[in-house]
Design a protein around this motif. Structure first.
Motif, PDB file in Angstrom:
ATOM      1  N   CYS A  28     -18.114  10.527  10.147  1.00 27.39           N
ATOM      2  CA  CYS A  28     -19.003  10.792   9.013  1.00 27.39           C
ATOM      3  C   CYS A  28     -19.582   9.487   8.462  1.00 27.39           C
ATOM      4  O   CYS A  28     -18.830   8.602   8.045  1.00 27.39           O
ATOM      5  N   PRO A  29     -20.905   9.342   8.419  1.00 25.31           N
ATOM      6  CA  PRO A  29     -21.498   8.092   7.909  1.00 25.31           C
ATOM      7  C   PRO A  29     -21.228   7.868   6.425  1.00 25.31           C
ATOM      8  O   PRO A  29     -21.143   6.730   5.974  1.00 25.31           O
ATOM      9  N   PHE A  30     -21.074   8.953   5.666  1.00 24.81           N
ATOM     10  CA  PHE A  30     -20.809   8.815   4.235  1.00 24.81           C
ATOM     11  C   PHE A  30     -19.380   8.328   3.988  1.00 24.81           C
ATOM     12  O   PHE A  30     -19.117   7.616   3.013  1.00 24.81           O
ATOM     13  N   CYS A  31     -18.456   8.694   4.875  1.00 22.21           N
ATOM     14  CA  CYS A  31     -17.087   8.174   4.776  1.00 22.21           C
ATOM     15  C   CYS A  31     -17.087   6.660   4.994  1.00 22.21           C
ATOM     16  O   CYS A  31     -16.326   5.925   4.351  1.00 22.21           O
ATOM     17  N   TYR A  32     -17.941   6.204   5.895  1.00 20.45           N
ATOM     18  CA  TYR A  32     -18.062   4.763   6.110  1.00 20.45           C
ATOM     19  C   TYR A  32     -18.573   4.073   4.843  1.00 20.45           C
ATOM     20  O   TYR A  32     -18.091   3.008   4.456  1.00 20.45           O
ATOM     21  N   ARG A  33     -19.519   4.715   4.170  1.00 24.10           N
ATOM     22  CA  ARG A  33     -20.133   4.093   2.994  1.00 24.10           C
ATOM     23  C   ARG A  33     -19.160   3.958   1.826  1.00 24.10           C
ATOM     24  O   ARG A  33     -19.302   3.051   1.002  1.00 24.10           O
ATOM     25  N   VAL A  34     -18.187   4.848   1.732  1.00 28.79           N
ATOM     26  CA  VAL A  34     -17.279   4.797   0.585  1.00 28.79           C
ATOM     27  C   VAL A  34     -16.183   3.756   0.772  1.00 28.79           C
ATOM     28  O   VAL A  34     -15.487   3.394  -0.177  1.00 28.79           O
ATOM     29  N   ILE A  35     -16.023   3.229   1.990  1.00 23.84           N
ATOM     30  CA  ILE A  35     -14.947   2.276   2.269  1.00 23.84           C
ATOM     31  C   ILE A  35     -15.037   1.049   1.370  1.00 23.84           C
ATOM     32  O   ILE A  35     -14.029   0.600   0.803  1.00 23.84           O
ATOM     33  N   ALA A  36     -16.230   0.492   1.214  1.00 27.26           N
ATOM     34  CA  ALA A  36     -16.383  -0.724   0.407  1.00 27.26           C
ATOM     35  C   ALA A  36     -15.929  -0.493  -1.030  1.00 27.26           C
ATOM     36  O   ALA A  36     -15.260  -1.346  -1.632  1.00 27.26           O
ATOM     37  N   ALA A  37     -16.271   0.669  -1.581  1.00 30.69           N
ATOM     38  CA  ALA A  37     -15.867   0.988  -2.953  1.00 30.69           C
ATOM     39  C   ALA A  37     -14.348   1.104  -3.066  1.00 30.69           C
ATOM     40  O   ALA A  37     -13.735   0.604  -4.014  1.00 30.69           O
ATOM     41  N   LEU A  38     -13.725   1.752  -2.073  1.00 32.90           N
ATOM     42  CA  LEU A  38     -12.275   1.922  -2.112  1.00 32.90           C
ATOM     43  C   LEU A  38     -11.558   0.587  -1.912  1.00 32.90           C
ATOM     44  O   LEU A  38     -10.512   0.329  -2.534  1.00 32.90           O
ATOM     45  N   GLU A  39     -12.107  -0.267  -1.064  1.00 32.17           N
ATOM     46  CA  GLU A  39     -11.525  -1.596  -0.885  1.00 32.17           C
ATOM     47  C   GLU A  39     -11.595  -2.386  -2.193  1.00 32.17           C
ATOM     48  O   GLU A  39     -10.658  -3.108  -2.553  1.00 32.17           O
ATOM     49  N   GLN A  40     -12.714  -2.246  -2.898  1.00 31.04           N
ATOM     50  CA  GLN A  40     -12.860  -2.937  -4.179  1.00 31.04           C
ATOM     51  C   GLN A  40     -11.868  -2.395  -5.194  1.00 31.04           C
ATOM     52  O   GLN A  40     -11.305  -3.149  -5.998  1.00 31.04           O
ATOM     53  N   VAL A  41     -11.633  -1.088  -5.168  1.00 35.26           N
ATOM     54  CA  VAL A  41     -10.640  -0.476  -6.059  1.00 35.26           C
ATOM     55  C   VAL A  41      -9.257  -1.086  -5.802  1.00 35.26           C
ATOM     56  O   VAL A  41      -8.556  -1.500  -6.731  1.00 35.26           O
ATOM     57  N   LEU A  42      -8.856  -1.139  -4.534  1.00 35.95           N
ATOM     58  CA  LEU A  42      -7.541  -1.672  -4.196  1.00 35.95           C
ATOM     59  C   LEU A  42      -7.415  -3.143  -4.593  1.00 35.95           C
ATOM     60  O   LEU A  42      -6.362  -3.584  -5.062  1.00 35.95           O
ATOM     61  N   ALA A  43      -8.489  -3.884  -4.422  1.00 32.96           N
ATOM     62  CA  ALA A  43      -8.462  -5.312  -4.781  1.00 32.96           C
ATOM     63  C   ALA A  43      -8.373  -5.510  -6.287  1.00 32.96           C
ATOM     64  O   ALA A  43      -7.636  -6.378  -6.768  1.00 32.96           O
ATOM     65  N   ASN A  44      -9.109  -4.700  -7.048  1.00 29.89           N
ATOM     66  CA  ASN A  44      -9.189  -4.900  -8.494  1.00 29.89           C
ATOM     67  C   ASN A  44      -8.024  -4.288  -9.264  1.00 29.89           C
ATOM     68  O   ASN A  44      -7.648  -4.792 -10.326  1.00 29.89           O
ATOM     69  N   TYR A  45      -7.460  -3.194  -8.762  1.00 24.30           N
ATOM     70  CA  TYR A  45      -6.414  -2.493  -9.518  1.00 24.30           C
ATOM     71  C   TYR A  45      -5.002  -2.787  -9.010  1.00 24.30           C
ATOM     72  O   TYR A  45      -4.023  -2.431  -9.672  1.00 24.30           O
ATOM     73  N   GLY A  46      -4.889  -3.403  -7.845  1.00 25.46           N
ATOM     74  CA  GLY A  46      -3.583  -3.817  -7.354  1.00 25.46           C
ATOM     75  C   GLY A  46      -2.568  -2.690  -7.308  1.00 25.46           C
ATOM     76  O   GLY A  46      -2.821  -1.620  -6.759  1.00 25.46           O
ATOM     77  N   ASP A  47      -1.394  -2.938  -7.909  1.00 27.83           N
ATOM     78  CA  ASP A  47      -0.286  -1.982  -7.845  1.00 27.83           C
ATOM     79  C   ASP A  47      -0.505  -0.727  -8.684  1.00 27.83           C
ATOM     80  O   ASP A  47       0.340   0.170  -8.671  1.00 27.83           O
ATOM     81  N   GLN A  48      -1.607  -0.645  -9.382  1.00 23.58           N
ATOM     82  CA  GLN A  48      -1.862   0.534 -10.203  1.00 23.58           C
ATOM     83  C   GLN A  48      -2.427   1.707  -9.392  1.00 23.58           C
ATOM     84  O   GLN A  48      -2.493   2.827  -9.898  1.00 23.58           O
ATOM     85  N   VAL A  49      -2.827   1.443  -8.158  1.00 21.40           N
ATOM     86  CA  VAL A  49      -3.483   2.487  -7.356  1.00 21.40           C
ATOM     87  C   VAL A  49      -2.847   2.592  -5.971  1.00 21.40           C
ATOM     88  O   VAL A  49      -2.530   1.576  -5.342  1.00 21.40           O
ATOM     89  N   ARG A  50      -2.656   3.819  -5.523  1.00 22.36           N
ATOM     90  CA  ARG A  50      -2.248   4.100  -4.148  1.00 22.36           C
ATOM     91  C   ARG A  50      -3.339   4.922  -3.491  1.00 22.36           C
ATOM     92  O   ARG A  50      -3.840   5.888  -4.076  1.00 22.36           O
ATOM     93  N   LEU A  51      -3.731   4.545  -2.273  1.00 22.17           N
ATOM     94  CA  LEU A  51      -4.760   5.261  -1.519  1.00 22.17           C
ATOM     95  C   LEU A  51      -4.103   6.001  -0.370  1.00 22.17           C
ATOM     96  O   LEU A  51      -3.378   5.409   0.433  1.00 22.17           O
ATOM     97  N   VAL A  52      -4.358   7.298  -0.271  1.00 25.84           N
ATOM     98  CA  VAL A  52      -3.793   8.153   0.774  1.00 25.84           C
ATOM     99  C   VAL A  52      -4.942   8.725   1.600  1.00 25.84           C
ATOM    100  O   VAL A  52      -5.960   9.142   1.041  1.00 25.84           O
ATOM    101  N   TYR A  53      -4.755   8.756   2.918  1.00 25.92           N
ATOM    102  CA  TYR A  53      -5.799   9.302   3.795  1.00 25.92           C
ATOM    103  C   TYR A  53      -5.306  10.586   4.438  1.00 25.92           C
ATOM    104  O   TYR A  53      -4.215  10.640   5.010  1.00 25.92           O
ATOM    105  N   ARG A  54      -6.150  11.637   4.348  1.00 24.01           N
ATOM    106  CA  ARG A  54      -5.871  12.893   5.026  1.00 24.01           C
ATOM    107  C   ARG A  54      -7.087  13.292   5.862  1.00 24.01           C
ATOM    108  O   ARG A  54      -8.218  12.877   5.582  1.00 24.01           O
ATOM    109  N   GLN A  55      -6.839  14.105   6.878  1.00 25.10           N
ATOM    110  CA  GLN A  55      -7.857  14.398   7.886  1.00 25.10           C
ATOM    111  C   GLN A  55      -8.692  15.630   7.516  1.00 25.10           C
ATOM    112  O   GLN A  55      -8.162  16.660   7.113  1.00 25.10           O
ATOM    113  N   PHE A  56     -10.013  15.489   7.685  1.00 18.71           N
ATOM    114  CA  PHE A  56     -10.916  16.623   7.502  1.00 18.71           C
ATOM    115  C   PHE A  56     -12.078  16.504   8.491  1.00 18.71           C
ATOM    116  O   PHE A  56     -13.237  16.324   8.111  1.00 18.71           O
ATOM    117  N   PRO A  57     -11.784  16.574   9.801  1.00 21.45           N
ATOM    118  CA  PRO A  57     -12.842  16.402  10.800  1.00 21.45           C
ATOM    119  C   PRO A  57     -13.830  17.564  10.781  1.00 21.45           C
ATOM    120  O   PRO A  57     -13.432  18.731  10.870  1.00 21.45           O
TER     121      PRO A  57
END
Length: 347
Positions: free
Chosen positions: A199-228
């Motif tokens: 999904c091209p839109f899933c690719y586009r959201v990666i940068a935002a999620l990476e920024q979330v993990l960088a900025n919020y540190g231990d306050q956020v956990r990211l979980v990935y589940r499959q929806f092909p």
């Protein structure tokens, strides 16, 4: 309170009651499967609200979210109106006079340079000489500036009078334990992403999620589940399997990143080559991918997503609060900040 304010609050009250009634009666939102939830009796067999909702879970989830959105938007309008009326009453003037003094009077006249800048930015779309559209551009710039001053003034009034928004957010119970994740298990905010590697839109959201993990540190956990989305992405299924085969070797996130980095290389042979390039045991990875051992696990993820009301990817659940599509960082951060404030308020 003035008649206009009463009218606005009446609208929000009706919308809020509709949402409250729906949520209270819905088992999926903590309601009780009591007698009121029996919607029909057929040959002595009771059909409950839960039975009915199970027939179209995605549509019922979407309906709840739409009702909440209506309530949230109307409540925001009512809060803004009430702030203005409080300040107008304090100054013994009308709301219109208040806005004229604090907003309209502050809006500057657009400069020729600003008009020209907008015209140049949209010149090709307009396909008209500047003289014929300058008036409309000035109106647009005035409107934009007025909205900025209006929002700034309301921010001042919010600090002055205080606003306690008690509207509870609709949440969907989405499992997060046992799935690939980044961040501490006890993080106060968990983001569950349902994604599709093609999904091209899933690719586009990666940068935002990476920024979330960088900025919020231990306050956020990211979980990935499959929806092909197999009906439109012919490589999505095997890519999902490949990610779980990589997880067997402790390399889920490396495979995740590699597949999104080149979404043209998702055929089975490409996936096997990627695994070797990442330093995995190629023979073990290939056997895993060929025998389809994770097919049922992916099907379970997909069904969980469907029941949660997902119709496309990416789909994010932030502590159960749903965001659809490739949302920018600011939108995701606003929800996280609100969650952290709510958690802090309960402590």
């Amino acid at each position: 309170m003035k008649p206009g304010s009463l009218k606005v609050l009446a609208v929000i009250a009706i919308a809020a009651l509709a949402v409250w009634g729906l949520l209270q009666r819905s088992p999926s939102y903590g309601g009780n499967a009591a007698a009121a939830d029996v919607l029909a009796v057929v040959g002595g067999v009771e059909l409950t609200r839960k039975d009915v909702e199970a027939q179209n879970p995605d549509q019922f989830q979407q309906a709840r979210r739409q009702l909440h959105q209506l309530t949230e938007q109307t409540l925001d309008q009512a809060i803004r109106r009430q702030l203005l009326e409080l300040e107008a009453e304090e100054r013994r003037i009308s709301v219109q006079e208040l806005l004229a003094a604090e907003v309209d009077a502050r809006v500057p006249e657009p400069s020729e340079a600003q008009v020209d800048s907008v015209y140049q930015a949209y010149r090709d779309q307009l396909d008209l000489p500047i003289d014929s559209v300058a008036g409309r551009i000035r109106d647009f710039l005035r409107s934009q500036s007025r909205q900025d001053y209006h929002d700034s003034f309301l921010a001042v009034l919010t600090g002055q009078y205080g606003v306690e928004n008690r509207l509870e957010m609709p949440r969907t119970d989405v499992a997060s334990a046992g799935f690939p994740s980044r961040g501490p298990d006890d993080a106060p905010v968990t983001i569950v992403e349902f994604g599709d590697f093609e999904c091209p839109f899933c690719y586009r959201v990666i940068a935002a999620l990476e920024q979330v993990l960088a900025n919020y540190g231990d306050q956020v956990r990211l979980v990935y589940r499959q929806f092909p989305l197999n009906s439109i992405h012919r490589h999505a299924q095997k890519a999902a399997e490949a990610s779980l085969c990589a997880r067997e070797q402790g390399r889920f996130w490396e495979m995740h990143d590699a597949m999104f980095a080149d979404q043209r290389a998702l055929a089975v042979d490409d996936l096997k080559q990627t695994a070797v390039r990442l330093g995995m045991d190629g023979e073990a990875f290939g056997a895993c991918l060929d025998d389809g051992r994770h097919v049922d696990e992916i099907a379970d993820d997909f069904e969980a997503g469907r029941r949660a009301g997902i119709t496309g990817t990416p789909a994010l659940f932030i502590n159960g609060r749903f965001l659809s599509g490739a949302q920018p960082y600011d939108v995701i951060a606003r929800v996280i900040d609100d969650e952290l404030r709510r958690i802090e308020g309960r402590q």
